[in-house]
Design an enzyme around this catalytic site. Structure first.
Site, PDB file in Angstrom:
ATOM      1  N   ASP A 134      -7.278   0.547   5.718  1.00  0.00           N
ATOM      2  CA  ASP A 134      -8.584  -0.117   5.625  1.00  0.00           C
ATOM      3  C   ASP A 134      -9.636   0.862   5.111  1.00  0.00           C
ATOM      4  O   ASP A 134     -10.460   0.512   4.256  1.00  0.00           O
ATOM      5  CB  ASP A 134      -9.028  -0.622   7.012  1.00  0.00           C
ATOM      6  CG  ASP A 134      -8.163  -1.752   7.536  1.00  0.00           C
ATOM      7  OD1 ASP A 134      -8.234  -2.854   6.977  1.00  0.00           O
ATOM      8  OD2 ASP A 134      -7.433  -1.535   8.520  1.00  0.00           O
ATOM      9  N   GLU A 154      -0.647  -3.145  11.261  1.00  0.00           N
ATOM     10  CA  GLU A 154      -1.134  -4.136  12.231  1.00  0.00           C
ATOM     11  C   GLU A 154      -0.100  -5.195  12.573  1.00  0.00           C
ATOM     12  O   GLU A 154      -0.029  -5.672  13.708  1.00  0.00           O
ATOM     13  CB  GLU A 154      -2.411  -4.799  11.695  1.00  0.00           C
ATOM     14  CG  GLU A 154      -3.651  -3.925  11.746  1.00  0.00           C
ATOM     15  CD  GLU A 154      -3.793  -3.010  10.540  1.00  0.00           C
ATOM     16  OE1 GLU A 154      -4.874  -2.409  10.371  1.00  0.00           O
ATOM     17  OE2 GLU A 154      -2.824  -2.882   9.752  1.00  0.00           O
TER      18      GLU A 154
END
Length: 281
Positions: A134, A154
């Site tokens: 990210d 994730e």
């Protein structure tokens, strides 16, 4: 590029270290004993660091790197476990509203990298996991060493990546299939593949070569007109998210305001005299 004037003093932070030399700001993730896991302090300090760089004229370009064995192992699991206490409320609706605000807060932290008017270069070694992907998705350019790997982790902890990877990475790679494969499987993307798919600009043989190469690139940027560099980043970010017509209209307006600067004359005179231009911060 060195100057005799006193350099601004970067803020002293807990989870990051900031240095400034020769117009290059280096922001170092500094929790090596925790593989630079992104705890609450680091999330807050990333925004503090980028705001400091943005408002410090002497800082013309930024390098983000990691201390220790890895760039970052992603979000700190201790922080994840503590989220329940942060959002606790007798009202289920209010609890969920708090969670939404928390996610937006984390998104805003990483967006501060994108909002920074100065180019941000990521120098990645070792693991770049989860929240690290990210983070680098917000940078302008990404470089890595041969030992680097990337994973959208994730999915392996039963959640959807929610702070920028799924929104930014498709625009960086230009290939929905690759992004979806990474996001659905959580598999590692090694350095060679990262270069092939366009996730990184260049791969260096070692961490030392990476740091030297990225600093060399940063120095090239720092030598250019700071006003023009800031405008170029503004235009690239705007054009990424708007139509060609919108982008052309914006640059026409921008240059009608910024084109007739002292930097333009400095650059032209230096070119004619075959000298290196010296620009105001």
């Amino acid at each position: 590029m060195s100057e005799t004037t006193t350099q601004p003093t970067p803020p002293v932070l807990e989870a990051l270290q900031i240095t400034l030399a020769d117009h290059i700001a280096t922001v170092r993730l500094n929790r090596p004993d925790k593989a630079n896991a992104m705890n609450w302090a680091m999330w807050q300090e990333i925004r503090t660091a980028m705001q400091w760089v943005d408002r410090t004229p002497e800082a013309r370009v930024v390098i983000i790197e990691g201390e220790g064995k890895h760039f970052t192992s992603g979000i700190d699991l201790g922080m994840m476990m503590g989220l329940q206490a942060q959002i606790k409320d007798d009202c289920d609706g209010r609890s969920r509203e708090k969670l939404r605000q928390l996610v937006l807060e984390l998104q805003d932290t990483l967006s501060s990298i994108e909002r920074c008017r100065k180019p941000v270069l990521a120098a990645i070694h070792g693991g770049c996991v989860g929240g690290g992907v990210d983070l680098i998705s917000c940078t302008d350019m990404r470089y890595c060493s041969l030992d680097a790997y990337f994973t959208i982790k994730e999915i392996d902890i039963g959640m959807v990546a929610d702070v920028g990877t799924l929104q930014r990475l498709p625009k960086i790679l230009g290939h929905q299939g690759i992004v979806r494969e990474m996001a659905f499987t959580g598999r590692k993307v090694e350095a060679a593949e990262a270069l092939r798919i366009g996730l990184v600009n260049q791969v260096f043989e070692s961490r030392e070569a990476l740091q030297a190469g990225v600093r060399e690139m940063a120095a090239l940027i720092a030598a250019k007109s700071p006003l023009s560099i800031r405008g170029t980043k503004e235009m690239l970010n705007y054009s990424r998210d708007h139509s060609v017509a919108d982008g052309l209209n914006y640059i026409a307006t921008w240059n009608s305001a910024m084109l007739m600067s002292s930097d333009l004359m400095t650059a032209m005179m230096a070119s004619m005299s075959k000298q290196t231009p010296q620009f105001k911060d």
